[in-house]
Design a protein around this motif. Structure first.
Motif, PDB file in Angstrom:
ATOM      1  N   LEU A 262       0.684  -1.305  -0.070  1.00  0.00           N
ATOM      2  CA  LEU A 262      -0.097  -0.048  -0.012  1.00  0.00           C
ATOM      3  C   LEU A 262       0.817   1.312   0.252  1.00  0.00           C
ATOM      4  O   LEU A 262       0.759   2.279  -0.716  1.00  0.00           O
ATOM      5  CB  LEU A 262      -1.160  -0.093   1.125  1.00  0.00           C
ATOM      6  N   HIS A 263       2.064   1.256   0.943  1.00  0.00           N
ATOM      7  CA  HIS A 263       2.820   2.286   0.699  1.00  0.00           C
ATOM      8  C   HIS A 263       3.476   2.595  -0.546  1.00  0.00           C
ATOM      9  O   HIS A 263       3.368   3.615  -0.951  1.00  0.00           O
ATOM     10  CB  HIS A 263       4.054   1.973   1.823  1.00  0.00           C
ATOM     11  N   ASP A 264       3.812   1.339  -1.294  1.00  0.00           N
ATOM     12  CA  ASP A 264       4.362   1.594  -2.513  1.00  0.00           C
ATOM     13  C   ASP A 264       3.389   2.198  -3.611  1.00  0.00           C
ATOM     14  O   ASP A 264       3.600   3.082  -4.324  1.00  0.00           O
ATOM     15  CB  ASP A 264       4.866   0.349  -3.125  1.00  0.00           C
ATOM     16  N   LEU A 265       2.155   1.632  -3.354  1.00  0.00           N
ATOM     17  CA  LEU A 265       0.997   2.060  -4.325  1.00  0.00           C
ATOM     18  C   LEU A 265       0.779   3.536  -4.222  1.00  0.00           C
ATOM     19  O   LEU A 265       0.400   4.436  -5.277  1.00  0.00           O
ATOM     20  CB  LEU A 265      -0.067   0.997  -4.173  1.00  0.00           C
ATOM     21  N   GLU A 266       0.884   3.898  -2.742  1.00  0.00           N
ATOM     22  CA  GLU A 266       0.389   5.402  -2.791  1.00  0.00           C
ATOM     23  C   GLU A 266       1.401   6.168  -2.970  1.00  0.00           C
ATOM     24  O   GLU A 266       1.159   7.585  -3.227  1.00  0.00           O
ATOM     25  CB  GLU A 266      -0.015   5.507  -1.167  1.00  0.00           C
ATOM     26  N   SER A 267       2.650   5.830  -3.252  1.00  0.00           N
ATOM     27  CA  SER A 267       3.647   6.795  -3.623  1.00  0.00           C
ATOM     28  C   SER A 267       3.735   6.502  -4.873  1.00  0.00           C
ATOM     29  O   SER A 267       4.884   7.102  -5.690  1.00  0.00           O
ATOM     30  CB  SER A 267       5.111   6.302  -2.965  1.00  0.00           C
ATOM     31  N   GLY A 268       3.027   5.902  -5.763  1.00  0.00           N
ATOM     32  CA  GLY A 268       3.033   5.842  -7.257  1.00  0.00           C
ATOM     33  C   GLY A 268       4.199   4.778  -7.725  1.00  0.00           C
ATOM     34  O   GLY A 268       4.621   4.889  -8.824  1.00  0.00           O
ATOM     35  N   GLY A 269       4.439   3.877  -6.814  1.00  0.00           N
ATOM     36  CA  GLY A 269       5.654   3.076  -7.120  1.00  0.00           C
ATOM     37  C   GLY A 269       5.325   1.759  -7.739  1.00  0.00           C
ATOM     38  O   GLY A 269       4.114   1.618  -8.005  1.00  0.00           O
ATOM     39  N   ARG A 270       6.231   1.042  -8.137  1.00  0.00           N
ATOM     40  CA  ARG A 270       5.717  -0.421  -8.318  1.00  0.00           C
ATOM     41  C   ARG A 270       5.708  -1.310  -7.579  1.00  0.00           C
ATOM     42  O   ARG A 270       5.893  -0.980  -6.501  1.00  0.00           O
ATOM     43  CB  ARG A 270       7.212  -0.913  -9.198  1.00  0.00           C
ATOM     44  N   ILE A 271       4.588  -2.305  -7.628  1.00  0.00           N
ATOM     45  CA  ILE A 271       4.393  -3.150  -6.549  1.00  0.00           C
ATOM     46  C   ILE A 271       4.385  -4.675  -7.079  1.00  0.00           C
ATOM     47  O   ILE A 271       4.644  -4.831  -8.281  1.00  0.00           O
ATOM     48  CB  ILE A 271       2.711  -2.951  -6.235  1.00  0.00           C
ATOM     49  N   GLU A 272       4.707  -5.609  -6.084  1.00  0.00           N
ATOM     50  CA  GLU A 272       4.735  -6.854  -6.404  1.00  0.00           C
ATOM     51  C   GLU A 272       3.274  -7.804  -6.542  1.00  0.00           C
ATOM     52  O   GLU A 272       3.039  -8.566  -6.014  1.00  0.00           O
ATOM     53  CB  GLU A 272       5.306  -7.473  -5.225  1.00  0.00           C
TER      54      GLU A 272
END
Ligand code: NDP
Ligand code: KPL
Length: 317
Positions: A262-272
């Motif tokens: 969720l942190h990665d997604l909310e920072s606009g990052g890639r996710i697993e």
């Protein structure tokens, strides 16, 4: 023991930093990419944690600088960087180097075995809630921080004992040598998928979901399905682990837990997405477990990836 940590992000930076702080290993160095190396050389490695901050100059190496003679590699990249990481690691592996992956999920183990041979690859996992800030600081959000590792066949080998001895001196980081790491990996996956699917779908932490009408029952439904999948795979979560360590979190309206996804997604990052959500969707189908929630979580994450790839995420302040 000479330890090479691939990646100096949230997990690698935290546990590598704590190993350096404890001084229980002969050497700890980080195998990194050029931008992270430049940052580390300029600012040092910084950990900010409720359990104590740490800042130090560290050895940051590019693949061509790593040499050989490492006893253990702690592998801490994201799953989507695994192929790159394998290529970066190859020149650093000597005849007796063991690889302890700390990634979430499961399928990277077979990939590493295919790349490097079964005898080199151990099982491992990290229990922490941390993130790398845009300024390059490893921010531990609190709570217990531990790793578990062990031979995949359960042997209590010399390299497992030596790594445990190095962790025994590290402050604010427990290192558990396990004779049953495959079980621990499934326990972790049951917890992780439930937290990741729930918090990513709801864009809220566990307590916020628990306070919503029906939120606890909904998370427990997901948890039950994940426990059924683990059982079908031959690794049932022991009742005391399920009831004492995992379930209470989902019943706690004040729980601040949320997935690193969720942190990665909310920072606009890639996710697993494929590695965690896709894997568990397939496992649900193999097991004949109701897959409606798993499918929704996976499609949701893949739709996010498509939107991100198309450059259509909302601009952040
Ligand atoms: N964060 C958390 O709270 C938890 C995370 N995990 C799991 O741990 C794994 C790592 O996550 P996390 O630490 O959060 O991820 P981060 O993105 O914070 O760190 C990963 C690091 O790996 C580095 N890396 C990737 N490829 C290479 C390469 N070829 N050579 C050198 N370095 C490389 C990246 O470097 P670069 O900076 O160059 O991109 C990055 O700094 C994931 O599987 C995650 O699911 C498990 C438990 C908790
Ligand atoms: C178990 C959990 C959910 C802890 O943060 C995790 O491993 C992750 O978010 O990556």
């Amino acid at each position: 023991m000479r330890i090479l940590v691939l990646g100096a992000g949230a997990v690698g930076g935290y546990f590598g930093g704590r190993l350096i702080e404890g001084g229980g290993a002969e050497e700890v160095a980080f195998l990194v990419r050029p931008a992270r190396k430049a940052r580390l050389e300029r600012d040092g490695l910084a950990i900010e944690s409720p359990q104590g901050d740490f800042r130090a100059r560290v050895r940051a190496l590019l693949p061509e600088e790593a040499g050989t003679g490492w006893d253990v590699v702690l592998l801490s990249c994201k799953a989507y960087d695994l192929d790159d990481a394998i290529a970066a690691l190859r020149p650093a592996l000597g005849p007796r180097t063991g690889i302890v992956p700390l990634l979430n999920g499961m399928t990277h183990i077979a990939t590493l075995q295919a790349a490097f041979g079964e005898e080199r690859v151990l099982g491992g996992l990290a229990r922490i809630f941390a993130a790398l800030t845009p300024e390059g600081v490893v921010r531990h959000h609190g709570g217990h921080a531990s790793v578990a590792f062990g031979e995949l066949d359960g042997t209590m080998s010399e390299r497992v004992r030596a790594l445990a001895a190095a962790f025994a001196k590290a402050p604010a980081a427990e290192g558990e040598a396990s004779a049953n790491i495959r079980q621990l990996l499934w326990d972790k996956l049951v917890l992780l998928h439930t937290v990741a699917a729930a918090t990513v779908l709801m864009r809220a932490n566990v307590g916020e979901i628990a306070r919503a009408p029906g939120g606890i029952a909904w998370m427990e439904r997901l948890l039950e399905r994940n426990a059924a999948i683990a059982a079908a795979e031959g690794f049932p979560v022991r009742p005391e682990v399920l009831e004492r360590q995992i379930r209470p979190m989902f019943r706690n309206p004040q729980a601040r837990n949320q997935a690193s996804m969720l942190h990665d997604l909310e920072s606009g990052g890639r996710i697993e997405a494929d590695h965690i959500l896709g894997f568990m969707l397939e496992a649900a189908r193999r097991a004949g477990v109701d897959d409606a929630l798993h499918e929704t979580a996976y499609i949701h994450a893949k739709a996010y990836e498509n939107r991100r790839d198309a450059g259509r995420l909302p601009a952040r302040a």
